[in-house]
Design an enzyme around this catalytic site. Structure first.
Site, short mmCIF file in Angstrom:
data_model
loop_
_atom_site.label_atom_id
_atom_site.label_comp_id
_atom_site.label_asym_id
_atom_site.label_seq_id
_atom_site.Cartn_x
_atom_site.Cartn_y
_atom_site.Cartn_z
N ARG A 1 13.37 6.58 -13.63
CA ARG A 1 11.98 6.15 -13.36
C ARG A 1 11.97 4.79 -12.69
O ARG A 1 11.17 4.50 -11.82
CB ARG A 1 11.16 6.13 -14.65
CG ARG A 1 9.77 5.52 -14.45
CD ARG A 1 8.72 5.88 -15.50
NE ARG A 1 9.23 6.01 -16.84
CZ ARG A 1 9.61 4.98 -17.64
NH1 ARG A 1 9.50 3.74 -17.20
NH2 ARG A 1 10.07 5.21 -18.84
N TYR B 1 -10.66 10.96 2.35
CA TYR B 1 -10.12 12.21 1.81
C TYR B 1 -10.82 12.55 0.49
O TYR B 1 -11.05 11.66 -0.34
CB TYR B 1 -8.61 12.04 1.61
CG TYR B 1 -7.94 13.20 0.95
CD1 TYR B 1 -7.73 14.39 1.64
CD2 TYR B 1 -7.52 13.14 -0.37
CE1 TYR B 1 -7.12 15.48 1.01
CE2 TYR B 1 -6.91 14.21 -1.00
CZ TYR B 1 -6.72 15.38 -0.30
OH TYR B 1 -6.12 16.45 -0.91
N ASP C 1 -4.73 4.79 4.77
CA ASP C 1 -4.11 6.11 4.61
C ASP C 1 -3.68 6.56 6.00
O ASP C 1 -4.51 6.84 6.86
CB ASP C 1 -5.13 7.07 3.97
CG ASP C 1 -4.55 8.45 3.69
OD1 ASP C 1 -3.61 8.86 4.39
OD2 ASP C 1 -5.06 9.12 2.78
N LYS D 1 2.25 16.31 3.78
CA LYS D 1 1.78 16.80 5.07
C LYS D 1 2.88 16.64 6.13
O LYS D 1 3.92 17.26 6.02
CB LYS D 1 0.50 16.07 5.45
CG LYS D 1 -0.54 15.99 4.31
CD LYS D 1 -1.12 17.33 3.90
CE LYS D 1 -1.88 17.29 2.58
NZ LYS D 1 -2.92 16.27 2.47
#
Ligand SMILES: *Cc1c(COP(=O)(O)O)cnc(C)c1O
Length: 390
Positions: free
Chosen positions: A51, A103, A175, A200
């Site tokens: 992590r 978004y 973004d 994407k």
């Protein structure tokens, strides 16, 4: 020459391929280990627990930081995990200004989760300079930009927003999912933090979910690292490897897909059934000049209006090549219908106010042969016209 001197097409290879000094293996190993053995009580190695850090994830995080011209990169389980982490740099009592054309998942996070933690928001048309200036409050800490916007492809002038935000001592988050660093580098335009849905274009094959953050300064990078480790929404190691694999072809994919998108946009403009084509690469598109001032391409996503939901229903039924689904940014052409998909949560009035008309389709253009794609649309449009005649 160091890696930083190379052009992006070289960087996507050199930052993702690192021959292992021990074996010569070109690709970074998928380092599937949650924990790392330490030499003794007094000496701890670079890694202790995945992590907090993992060698495979490190290669990915360094690659995206290099491509975006930032100081530090971070990989998350999804784009929304990255966006949530970025907003967690805020504190109770802070205020954010968010673009109207954000978004849908980010809209939900900002409107339904942030208020629970005492973070206020205002949505603003970032094109409207007076409205933007008027939206600042003494506690405004961040302006959140997304350009070109989904699904209208509306372009926001990043440098203009940065100038106004910085005058008000606010940071700018951008973004950059639709452009990727191949086409647009927001940090070079003054942005402080860049976000990606790696799901994407960066992954590029509709296979994994991933999110990325790149920060401009070390201080902001340290703040994001603390939250990444504390909140723990890191990207799994195997998916880090797949994302690295995707990035290797990012340059050639983006260019091929954008060339196809430009050709199809021009072709669609000539079809009688098409009322409007939104694509920043078209010279008569409203945001074209700003787009080419801040980016080097119109990208691979466009939208077009064929008049009615009824026509959309017929088109979806007749098309053979594009897949009809949510998402974008893959090697296959993806057609989606924003009113029932990405923007289904908005009322009809809210959708119409944002230019999302009932006949609007979004097309994320893939790497298929562009003439095949046009022929497929042509046969489908012909069938719709035929049905209208009988
Ligand atoms: C898909 C998308 C997101 C969210 O990313 P996930 O990987 O689905 O969580 C954020 N911003 C934009 C512009 C997107 O297209």
């Amino acid at each position: 020459m160091s890696i930083s001197d190379y052009s992006d097409d070289t960087k996507v290879i050199k930052t993702t391929t690192r021959p292992d000094p021990a074996t010569g293996a070109l690709n970074p190993p998928i380092q599937l280990s949650s924990t790392f053995a330490q030499p003794d009580l007094d000496h701890f190695g670079k890694y202790d627990y995945t992590r907090s850090g993992n060698p495979t994830r490190d290669v990915l995080e360094e690659s995206i930081a290099e491509l975006e011209h930032g100081t530090r990169g971070f990989a998350f389980a999804t784009g929304m995990a990255a966006i949530s982490t970025a907003f967690l740099t805020l504190h109770q009592g802070d205020h954010v200004i968010v673009t109207n054309d954000v978004y849908g998942g980010t809209f939900r996070l900002v409107t339904e989760l942030l208020p629970n933690y005492g973070i206020e928001y205002s949505f603003v048309d970032l094109d409207d300079e007076a409205a933007l200036k008027a939206a600042f409050k003494p506690n405004t800490k961040v302006v959140y930009v997304e350009t070109p916007a989904n699904p209208t492809l509306k372009v926001t002038d990043i440098k203009k927003v940065v100038k106004i935000a910085h005058e008000h001592d606010a940071l700018v988050f951008a973004d950059n999912t639709f452009m990727t660093p191949i086409f647009q580098k927001p940090l070079d335009l003054g942005v402080d933090l860049v976000l990606h849905s790696g799901t994407k274009f960066l992954a590029g094959h509709s296979d994994i979910l991933a999110g990325l953050i790149v920060t401009k300064t070390k201080e902001l990078g340290d703040a994001v690292y603390f939250i990444q480790n504390a909140m723990g929404a890191t990207l799994g190691v195997s998916d880090c490897w797949l994302l690295l694999r995707g990035i290797k072809t990012l340059g050639i994919r983006m260019k091929a897909e954008a060339a196809n998108a430009l050709a199809i946009s021009k072709w669609l403009q000539e079809q009688p059934i098409v009322q409007r084509v939104n694509y920043p690469g078209l010279t008569d598109f409203k945001g074209h000049d700003v787009q080419f001032d801040q980016a080097i391409s119109g990208g691979a996503v466009l939208s077009f209006d064929i008049g009615s939901e009824d026509n959309v229903r017929k088109l979806v039924k007749e098309l053979k090549i594009p897949v009809f689904s949510v998402s974008l940014g893959a090697v296959e052409t993806i057609l989606s219908y924003p009113p029932k998909m990405s923007h289904a949560e908005l009322s009809a009035d809210e959708r119409h106010a944002r230019g999302i008309s009932d006949g609007l389709l979004r097309l994320s253009v893939g790497v298929e042969d562009v003439e095949d794609l046009e022929a497929d649309f042509a046969q489908a449009f012909a069938k719709i016209a035929e049905k209208q005649r009988v």
